[in-house]
Scaffold this motif. Structure first.
Motif, PDB file in Angstrom:
ATOM      1  N   UNK A 156     -16.727  43.544   3.689  1.00 41.70           N
ATOM      2  CA  UNK A 156     -18.041  42.900   3.820  1.00 41.70           C
ATOM      3  C   UNK A 156     -17.967  41.384   3.654  1.00 41.70           C
ATOM      4  N   UNK A 157     -16.802  40.868   3.294  1.00 39.72           N
ATOM      5  CA  UNK A 157     -16.674  39.439   3.052  1.00 39.72           C
ATOM      6  C   UNK A 157     -17.309  38.996   1.747  1.00 39.72           C
ATOM      7  N   UNK A 158     -17.322  39.894   0.756  1.00 43.06           N
ATOM      8  CA  UNK A 158     -17.940  39.630  -0.540  1.00 43.06           C
ATOM      9  C   UNK A 158     -16.855  39.437  -1.592  1.00 43.06           C
ATOM     10  N   UNK A 159     -16.980  38.414  -2.412  1.00 43.56           N
ATOM     11  CA  UNK A 159     -16.039  38.200  -3.507  1.00 43.56           C
ATOM     12  C   UNK A 159     -16.252  39.221  -4.610  1.00 43.56           C
ATOM     13  N   UNK A 160     -15.176  39.615  -5.276  1.00 47.76           N
ATOM     14  CA  UNK A 160     -15.275  40.603  -6.365  1.00 47.76           C
ATOM     15  C   UNK A 160     -14.705  39.998  -7.646  1.00 47.76           C
ATOM     16  N   UNK A 161     -15.488  40.131  -8.710  1.00 48.95           N
ATOM     17  CA  UNK A 161     -15.116  39.590 -10.011  1.00 48.95           C
ATOM     18  C   UNK A 161     -15.123  40.718 -11.038  1.00 48.95           C
ATOM     19  N   UNK A 236      -5.518  44.910  -5.852  1.00 47.88           N
ATOM     20  CA  UNK A 236      -6.694  45.644  -5.376  1.00 47.88           C
ATOM     21  C   UNK A 236      -7.633  44.767  -4.548  1.00 47.88           C
ATOM     22  N   UNK A 237      -7.563  43.455  -4.768  1.00 42.59           N
ATOM     23  CA  UNK A 237      -8.453  42.548  -4.060  1.00 42.59           C
ATOM     24  C   UNK A 237      -9.495  41.882  -4.930  1.00 42.59           C
ATOM     25  N   UNK A 238      -9.354  42.016  -6.258  1.00 40.11           N
ATOM     26  CA  UNK A 238     -10.264  41.302  -7.166  1.00 40.11           C
ATOM     27  C   UNK A 238      -9.958  39.809  -7.056  1.00 40.11           C
ATOM     28  N   UNK A 239     -10.988  39.018  -6.783  1.00 36.44           N
ATOM     29  CA  UNK A 239     -10.781  37.601  -6.493  1.00 36.44           C
ATOM     30  C   UNK A 239     -11.026  36.686  -7.682  1.00 36.44           C
ATOM     31  N   UNK A 240     -11.786  37.176  -8.691  1.00 30.97           N
ATOM     32  CA  UNK A 240     -12.118  36.339  -9.838  1.00 30.97           C
ATOM     33  C   UNK A 240     -12.012  37.149 -11.128  1.00 30.97           C
ATOM     34  N   UNK A 241     -11.417  36.548 -12.154  1.00 37.78           N
ATOM     35  CA  UNK A 241     -11.246  37.186 -13.453  1.00 37.78           C
ATOM     36  C   UNK A 241     -12.151  36.486 -14.470  1.00 37.78           C
ATOM     37  N   UNK A 242     -13.072  37.240 -15.075  1.00 41.38           N
ATOM     38  CA  UNK A 242     -14.086  36.654 -15.963  1.00 41.38           C
ATOM     39  C   UNK A 242     -13.693  36.761 -17.428  1.00 41.38           C
TER      40      UNK A 242
END
Length: 297
Positions: A156-161, A236-242
């Protein structure tokens, strides 16, 4: 390369303490994004309004992207007005933590916070259709769910955090636990939560560590620490680590996770450095492995 972020501050700190914290993050922390805003109690919002423009300017001057976060629970008219005021801001992105914010953001892009409970690909697709460009997943999801949602987000072109450090938010209530614990009402709490900068510890009847409360919020007593899982999350494709803020050294915490994300240090080195933080709690990663959340596997 995945990015390190600083999530919204859950706890009630004094305005000076919050300003000092964010100024240091602006100047020293290797993070891409900082989430600003009160997500737990709307009564706390006025105390930081004067400092907010200075903090935001300092963070942006330090090269950080600023995202404004909305309340996670909207129960009264004052809460609705607070959410509306934040969503009216057009100078930066908004992270929504409650569905009420979607009405204010009709036709605009936005981010979705971890309190929104995005548990399925169908929910993710619905939010993307509404304008979501970035979603922070609930921290209690197991690896299989994170992987499936990250794959769907990529399509979907959505970032995942995903949160990788800090106490985990487990539940929200209309009742203020902090006020009740001190014999006060929610409307006359006198901001007693300020006494506990990392939350008020709850103990079992046999004096064992159990949970932590923060106003209307219930949190884990243990600190989530997914340093051992960072490589898998990236794959997995997680783009941001919080990183969820606490009173310990968050600059050091962000730095070791950033170095790990860059493969400059090992997970053993990260664990060793994080163990030096002034944290009176254990580390945990059980949820990610489909086990009780307090376990460290």
């Amino acid at each position: 390369m995945s990015s390190i972020t600083i999530g919204p501050l859950y706890f009630y700190w004094s305005p000076q303490q919050k300003q000092d914290f964010y100024f240091r993050i602006a100047d020293e922390a290797p993070v891409s994004t900082v989430y600003l805003g009160e997500v737990i109690c709307s009564k706390r919002i006025p105390f930081f309004e004067r400092q907010l423009p200075r903090v935001r300017e300092r963070l942006e001057r330090g090269g950080k992207k600023v995202v404004l976060s909305t309340l996670s629970e909207v129960t009264v008219q004052h809460d609705r007005r607070s959410v509306g005021t934040i969503c009216a801001e057009t100078g930066c992105e908004i992270e929504v933590n409650d569905a009420s914010a979607l009405w204010w953001l009709e036709g605009r892009s936005f981010r979705v916070g971890q309190h929104f409970n995005c548990y399925s690909g169908e929910t993710l697709a619905f939010l993307a259709e509404k304008g979501a460009t970035h979603v922070c997943l609930p921290p209690e999801l197991p690896a299989a769910s994170v992987s499936a949602l990250a794959e769907a987000a990529g399509a979907l072109g959505v970032g995942i955090e995903l949160q990788v450090f800090g106490r985990v938010s487990l539940a929200l209530s209309a009742r203020c636990y902090h006020a009740r614990a001190h014999g006060r009402t929610k409307d006359n709490c006198q901001f007693v939560c300020e006494q506990d900068p990392d939350g008020l510890e709850l103990r079992t009847m046999d004096d064992g560590q159990y949970l932590v409360i923060n106003g209307i919020q219930t949190l884990s007593h243990s600190y989530l620490n997914l340093c051992r899982e960072l490589g898998s999350l990236r794959d997995m494709g997680v783009t941001h680590f919080r990183i969820s803020p606490h009173s310990g050294d968050m600059v050091k915490t962000a730095s070791v996770f950033d170095r790990l994300a860059r493969a400059e240090i090992s997970t053993e080195e990260v664990d060793a450095q994080l163990s030096q933080l002034d944290v009176d709690a254990s580390f945990a990663n059980g949820f990610f492995h489909g086990k009780p959340g307090y376990l460290r596997l």
